[in-house]
Design a protein around this motif. Sequence first.
Motif, mmCIF file in Angstrom:
data_model
loop_
_atom_site.group_PDB
_atom_site.id
_atom_site.type_symbol
_atom_site.label_atom_id
_atom_site.label_comp_id
_atom_site.label_asym_id
_atom_site.label_seq_id
_atom_site.Cartn_x
_atom_site.Cartn_y
_atom_site.Cartn_z
ATOM 1 N N ALA A 80 0.834 -1.209 0.000
ATOM 2 C CA ALA A 80 0.000 0.000 0.000
ATOM 3 C C ALA A 80 0.867 1.257 0.000
ATOM 4 O O ALA A 80 0.504 2.268 -0.601
ATOM 5 C CB ALA A 80 -0.945 -0.013 1.204
ATOM 6 N N VAL A 81 2.021 1.196 0.660
ATOM 7 C CA VAL A 81 2.956 2.324 0.616
ATOM 8 C C VAL A 81 3.429 2.542 -0.820
ATOM 9 O O VAL A 81 3.459 3.674 -1.309
ATOM 10 C CB VAL A 81 4.162 2.092 1.567
ATOM 11 N N LEU A 82 3.796 1.452 -1.505
ATOM 12 C CA LEU A 82 4.210 1.576 -2.909
ATOM 13 C C LEU A 82 3.065 2.140 -3.757
ATOM 14 O O LEU A 82 3.285 3.016 -4.602
ATOM 15 C CB LEU A 82 4.664 0.230 -3.468
ATOM 16 N N ALA A 83 1.853 1.655 -3.518
ATOM 17 C CA ALA A 83 0.699 2.150 -4.271
ATOM 18 C C ALA A 83 0.465 3.636 -4.003
ATOM 19 O O ALA A 83 0.164 4.404 -4.920
ATOM 20 C CB ALA A 83 -0.554 1.347 -3.904
ATOM 21 N N SER A 84 0.633 4.050 -2.758
ATOM 22 C CA SER A 84 0.468 5.465 -2.408
ATOM 23 C C SER A 84 1.519 6.317 -3.101
ATOM 24 O O SER A 84 1.219 7.397 -3.617
ATOM 25 C CB SER A 84 0.551 5.663 -0.899
ATOM 26 N N LEU A 85 2.759 5.842 -3.116
ATOM 27 C CA LEU A 85 3.824 6.587 -3.783
ATOM 28 C C LEU A 85 3.543 6.699 -5.282
ATOM 29 O O LEU A 85 3.615 7.789 -5.848
ATOM 30 C CB LEU A 85 5.176 5.912 -3.541
ATOM 31 N N GLY A 86 3.211 5.588 -5.905
ATOM 32 C CA GLY A 86 2.916 5.620 -7.341
ATOM 33 C C GLY A 86 1.756 6.537 -7.663
ATOM 34 O O GLY A 86 1.822 7.338 -8.602
ATOM 35 N N SER A 87 0.703 6.453 -6.871
ATOM 36 C CA SER A 87 -0.467 7.297 -7.100
ATOM 37 C C SER A 87 -0.142 8.764 -6.923
ATOM 38 O O SER A 87 -0.563 9.614 -7.715
ATOM 39 C CB SER A 87 -1.599 6.907 -6.146
ATOM 40 N N CYS A 88 0.620 9.095 -5.885
ATOM 41 C CA CYS A 88 0.980 10.487 -5.626
ATOM 42 C C CYS A 88 1.827 11.041 -6.769
ATOM 43 O O CYS A 88 1.611 12.162 -7.236
ATOM 44 C CB CYS A 88 1.717 10.598 -4.298
ATOM 45 N N LEU A 89 2.790 10.267 -7.238
ATOM 46 C CA LEU A 89 3.630 10.718 -8.344
ATOM 47 C C LEU A 89 2.809 10.912 -9.617
ATOM 48 O O LEU A 89 2.988 11.896 -10.346
ATOM 49 C CB LEU A 89 4.771 9.729 -8.577
ATOM 50 N N LEU A 90 1.867 10.002 -9.885
ATOM 51 C CA LEU A 90 1.036 10.142 -11.080
ATOM 52 C C LEU A 90 0.112 11.349 -10.985
ATOM 53 O O LEU A 90 -0.115 12.047 -11.981
ATOM 54 C CB LEU A 90 0.236 8.867 -11.338
ATOM 55 N N VAL A 91 -0.413 11.628 -9.792
ATOM 56 C CA VAL A 91 -1.223 12.835 -9.599
ATOM 57 C C VAL A 91 -0.390 14.068 -9.950
ATOM 58 O O VAL A 91 -0.843 14.969 -10.660
ATOM 59 C CB VAL A 91 -1.751 12.919 -8.140
ATOM 60 N N GLY A 92 0.847 14.105 -9.463
ATOM 61 C CA GLY A 92 1.719 15.250 -9.734
ATOM 62 C C GLY A 92 2.045 15.394 -11.212
ATOM 63 O O GLY A 92 2.055 16.500 -11.758
ATOM 64 N N ILE A 93 2.322 14.272 -11.872
ATOM 65 C CA ILE A 93 2.615 14.323 -13.303
ATOM 66 C C ILE A 93 1.395 14.804 -14.077
ATOM 67 O O ILE A 93 1.494 15.674 -14.945
ATOM 68 C CB ILE A 93 3.097 12.943 -13.811
ATOM 69 N N HIS A 94 0.226 14.264 -13.753
ATOM 70 C CA HIS A 94 -0.999 14.642 -14.461
ATOM 71 C C HIS A 94 -1.321 16.124 -14.241
ATOM 72 O O HIS A 94 -1.659 16.845 -15.186
ATOM 73 C CB HIS A 94 -2.158 13.759 -14.003
ATOM 74 N N ALA A 95 -1.202 16.588 -13.010
ATOM 75 C CA ALA A 95 -1.497 17.999 -12.711
ATOM 76 C C ALA A 95 -0.538 18.916 -13.462
ATOM 77 O O ALA A 95 -0.954 19.922 -14.051
ATOM 78 C CB ALA A 95 -1.405 18.254 -11.203
ATOM 79 N N ASN A 96 0.743 18.575 -13.455
ATOM 80 C CA ASN A 96 1.718 19.440 -14.113
ATOM 81 C C ASN A 96 1.626 19.360 -15.627
ATOM 82 O O ASN A 96 1.876 20.349 -16.319
ATOM 83 C CB ASN A 96 3.127 19.133 -13.604
ATOM 84 N N ALA A 97 1.263 18.209 -16.163
ATOM 85 C CA ALA A 97 1.027 18.115 -17.609
ATOM 86 C C ALA A 97 -0.138 19.023 -17.988
ATOM 87 O O ALA A 97 -0.058 19.779 -18.960
ATOM 88 C CB ALA A 97 0.742 16.664 -18.014
ATOM 89 N N THR A 98 -1.196 18.988 -17.205
ATOM 90 C CA THR A 98 -2.358 19.847 -17.462
ATOM 91 C C THR A 98 -1.953 21.309 -17.391
ATOM 92 O O THR A 98 -2.299 22.106 -18.264
ATOM 93 C CB THR A 98 -3.485 19.550 -16.448
#
Length: 179
Positions: A80-98
């Motif tokens: 779940a820690v790995l999933a949280s890290l992956g999700s957080c990084l993807l949120v950041g990438i998606h927000a910054n791409a937008t």
Amino acid sequence: MSSTALNESKTPLRPLDADGLKSLGAKAKLDPAKVNTLKAHTVCEGIFRMMTYCRDLSGHLIDEPPTLLGENNAPNPSEAVLASLGSCLLVGIHANATSRGITLYKLEANLEGDINISSVWGVGDTSEKRLGFTDIRVTFDIDGDCSREELEELVQWADKWSPVANTLRNPVSTSVALA
């Protein structure tokens, strides 16, 4: 990098509300010292089946694999820690791409973490050793209407500003007590 002709046949990821993102960023700049307190309530349902509740959402199941005496119903806490890290990084990438006007067609993270489990929660080998992850590796598979260099910049920016990545990298004051 994908060419425009190739991207025309692709379906973009569901977009973020760009105006809402700008508004959220502007609001945060008005009070840069603001701290939110996040809460979770976890209940042991028996064996190693744990149900965690956040906000008004349905419970989130955490379990252990059979090799660690669980029923294999859900990720274990470390996964779940790995999933949280992956999700957080993807949120950041998606927000910054937008924010940068980049359209994304694919956004995925692959994570692996090395962890010594011989202490078995303090009932196994309790000799002095480092507990928790010793190494975590994250790789991304991203397709967007930009160059590889721009994608690499998005990844680095998201990593720099990820709350979860920084929680893992930096010491955090943690208190654990009986209520």
